[in-house]
Design an enzyme around this catalytic site. Sequence first.
Site, mmCIF file in Angstrom:
data_model
loop_
_atom_site.group_PDB
_atom_site.id
_atom_site.type_symbol
_atom_site.label_atom_id
_atom_site.label_comp_id
_atom_site.label_asym_id
_atom_site.label_seq_id
_atom_site.Cartn_x
_atom_site.Cartn_y
_atom_site.Cartn_z
ATOM 1 N N HIS A 188 -67.571 -29.642 -36.441
ATOM 2 C CA HIS A 188 -67.458 -28.254 -36.900
ATOM 3 C C HIS A 188 -68.194 -27.265 -36.008
ATOM 4 O O HIS A 188 -67.708 -26.175 -35.737
ATOM 5 C CB HIS A 188 -68.068 -28.115 -38.306
ATOM 6 C CG HIS A 188 -67.049 -28.237 -39.397
ATOM 7 N ND1 HIS A 188 -66.045 -27.342 -39.562
ATOM 8 C CD2 HIS A 188 -66.899 -29.153 -40.381
ATOM 9 C CE1 HIS A 188 -65.304 -27.693 -40.600
ATOM 10 N NE2 HIS A 188 -65.799 -28.807 -41.108
ATOM 11 N N GLN A 240 -67.731 -34.028 -39.633
ATOM 12 C CA GLN A 240 -68.503 -32.799 -39.831
ATOM 13 C C GLN A 240 -69.204 -32.358 -38.554
ATOM 14 O O GLN A 240 -69.385 -31.171 -38.313
ATOM 15 C CB GLN A 240 -69.506 -32.953 -40.974
ATOM 16 C CG GLN A 240 -68.842 -33.163 -42.318
ATOM 17 C CD GLN A 240 -67.732 -32.156 -42.590
ATOM 18 O OE1 GLN A 240 -67.979 -30.990 -42.856
ATOM 19 N NE2 GLN A 240 -66.480 -32.598 -42.520
ATOM 20 N N ASP A 266 -62.530 -31.476 -48.202
ATOM 21 C CA ASP A 266 -62.377 -30.244 -47.415
ATOM 22 C C ASP A 266 -61.021 -29.596 -47.668
ATOM 23 O O ASP A 266 -60.880 -28.374 -47.650
ATOM 24 C CB ASP A 266 -62.484 -30.550 -45.921
ATOM 25 C CG ASP A 266 -63.916 -30.554 -45.436
ATOM 26 O OD1 ASP A 266 -64.805 -30.191 -46.214
ATOM 27 O OD2 ASP A 266 -64.138 -30.929 -44.262
ATOM 28 N N HIS A 288 -89.575 2.303 -79.270
ATOM 29 C CA HIS A 288 -88.774 1.128 -79.611
ATOM 30 C C HIS A 288 -88.933 0.819 -81.101
ATOM 31 O O HIS A 288 -87.956 0.577 -81.819
ATOM 32 C CB HIS A 288 -89.225 -0.123 -78.819
ATOM 33 C CG HIS A 288 -88.828 -0.126 -77.381
ATOM 34 N ND1 HIS A 288 -89.276 0.797 -76.481
ATOM 35 C CD2 HIS A 288 -88.025 -0.986 -76.682
ATOM 36 C CE1 HIS A 288 -88.778 0.516 -75.284
ATOM 37 N NE2 HIS A 288 -88.017 -0.560 -75.396
ATOM 38 N N GLU A 340 -75.198 -31.047 -48.101
ATOM 39 C CA GLU A 340 -73.995 -30.362 -48.568
ATOM 40 C C GLU A 340 -72.974 -31.403 -49.054
ATOM 41 O O GLU A 340 -72.456 -31.306 -50.160
ATOM 42 C CB GLU A 340 -73.416 -29.554 -47.393
ATOM 43 C CG GLU A 340 -72.156 -28.793 -47.737
ATOM 44 C CD GLU A 340 -71.483 -28.180 -46.515
ATOM 45 O OE1 GLU A 340 -71.696 -28.681 -45.388
ATOM 46 O OE2 GLU A 340 -70.725 -27.213 -46.692
ATOM 47 N N HIS A 341 -72.693 -32.403 -48.193
ATOM 48 C CA HIS A 341 -71.776 -33.487 -48.574
ATOM 49 C C HIS A 341 -72.510 -34.813 -48.510
ATOM 50 O O HIS A 341 -73.183 -35.096 -47.513
ATOM 51 C CB HIS A 341 -70.608 -33.607 -47.585
ATOM 52 C CG HIS A 341 -69.870 -32.336 -47.362
ATOM 53 N ND1 HIS A 341 -70.067 -31.554 -46.254
ATOM 54 C CD2 HIS A 341 -68.936 -31.713 -48.102
ATOM 55 C CE1 HIS A 341 -69.276 -30.499 -46.310
ATOM 56 N NE2 HIS A 341 -68.583 -30.558 -47.429
#
Length: 422
Positions: A254, A251, A353, A412, A319-320
């Site tokens: 990235h 990761q 992924d 109403h 996230e992971h």
Amino acid sequence: MKIERVKSRVSLRRTIESGTEEQRRAVLEIISTVRARGDEALKSYTEKFDGVRLDSLRVTNEEIEAAYQNVSEEALRIIREAAENIRDYHERQKRESWIIAKEDGTMLGQKITPLDAVGLYVPGGTAAYPSSVLMNVIPAQVAGVKRIVITSPPNKNGTLPAGVLVAASELGVKEIYKVGGAQAIAALAYGTETIRPVDKIFGPGNIYVALAKREVFGQVAIDMIAGPSEIVVLADETANVNEIAADLLSQAEHDERASAILVTPSMKLALAVASEVKKQLETLPRKAIAVSALENYGAIYVTETLAEAVEVVNELAPEHLEVMTAEPMQLLGQIRHAGAIFLGRFSSEPVGDYFAGPNHVLPTNGTARFSSGLSVDEFVKKSSIIFYSEPALQRNAGKIAAFARLEGLEAHARAVEERFKK
Ligand SMILES: NC(=O)c1ccc[n+]([C@@H]2O[C@H](COP(=O)([O-])OP(=O)(O)OC[C@H]3O[C@@H](n4cnc5c(N)ncnc54)[C@H](O)[C@@H]3O)[C@@H](O)[C@H]2O)c1
Ligand SMILES: N[C@H](CO)Cc1c[nH]c[nH+]1
Ligand SMILES: [Zn+2]
């Protein structure tokens, strides 16, 4: 990587980028120019920012055929198998409309309707991922969305990356445009002569894309503003040092703002992983990106116990999350916050992924505390269904009218009473 002893109260939350004043102004100007000048604005921004003057914005069949020439048979087979796994997983997320009937004739329900049209932004540069095309398009198709549009900035030759075109074509996406940046988002939101507007815009991008998505929100819906990738590995002394280092780097490569963190109660493991990461970095093609990510957003946190390590993971809400402990399944119940949980040494993060089936578009920046990954739900909407029978309304009219008067809303109350006027 820095090694730190911690108890809990750790955070990887970065501030969501809001851009500079100049970038915000540029995005507003791009959006208003696209609204005023349509296709011509798209073409001139493409010339200015992507360095190519296009005659036509839409990808042609010839371009798709040419893309197939640049993708190997093997790659094509892998894309197809991954797509099958992703479709199979997302099929299980599909919700059915439902309706219940009560004894008095009342019927109540929920009608699920797919969105009519969605747009997927595929970023340019080295971050053009065919896997992200699969992860966004397949849930849209499973939901039943009829019109799926892809836009992405062209390269200097005026084409899109072959992998992106092939992935889109394999899924049957026919409407693909060569437009990037804020101008693409403006076109998807407001439409031009060539690009009809969509209802919701998905996909990541740079700061101009993110600011434009925020700006058009309301005119259309947007998915989320995704931040850079994150991985947290929770490991005990039984875990394999080389595998942890490799997964952290998966990761870190990235993005310079990606984050990779090991949490462990074992100082021995921490020291070994720090030195193994250094070793593995030496042969990584994207070493410079990974080094910068690890320097700024990498860490090894050492706790007293495994239970404390789990608490640190929950604080990070990554996230992971990879769980590499002697009994990973036994920790599952204690993990409250993570976008995706990878259990055991054979569930390396890239499995998710690319291939396993769950979506790889996941909450970042600690937002896994309150949000979930991309799913079929984001491509549908729910309408409630109400059918009241006469006896049901008669029995409840007084209560409803009284509630309305409690709020001072006489019309109403009268609307309900009108049915039973003598
Ligand atoms: N979170 C995820 O899952 C994920 C996945 C892939 C990519 N990404 C992110 O996507 C981004 C890709 O960035 P990129 O720039 O390569 O591609 P991009 O497609 O996001 O942006 C390219 C466009 O930016 C616009 N632009 C560039 N300079 C500009 C300027 N000065 N003024 C106005 N507009 C300008 C141009 O229109 C150009 O077409 C990265 O930030 C990456 O982290 C995130
Ligand atoms: N890990 C990224 C999301 O955080 C998704 C991705 C695409 N290709 C490789 N990885
Ligand atoms: Zn990845």
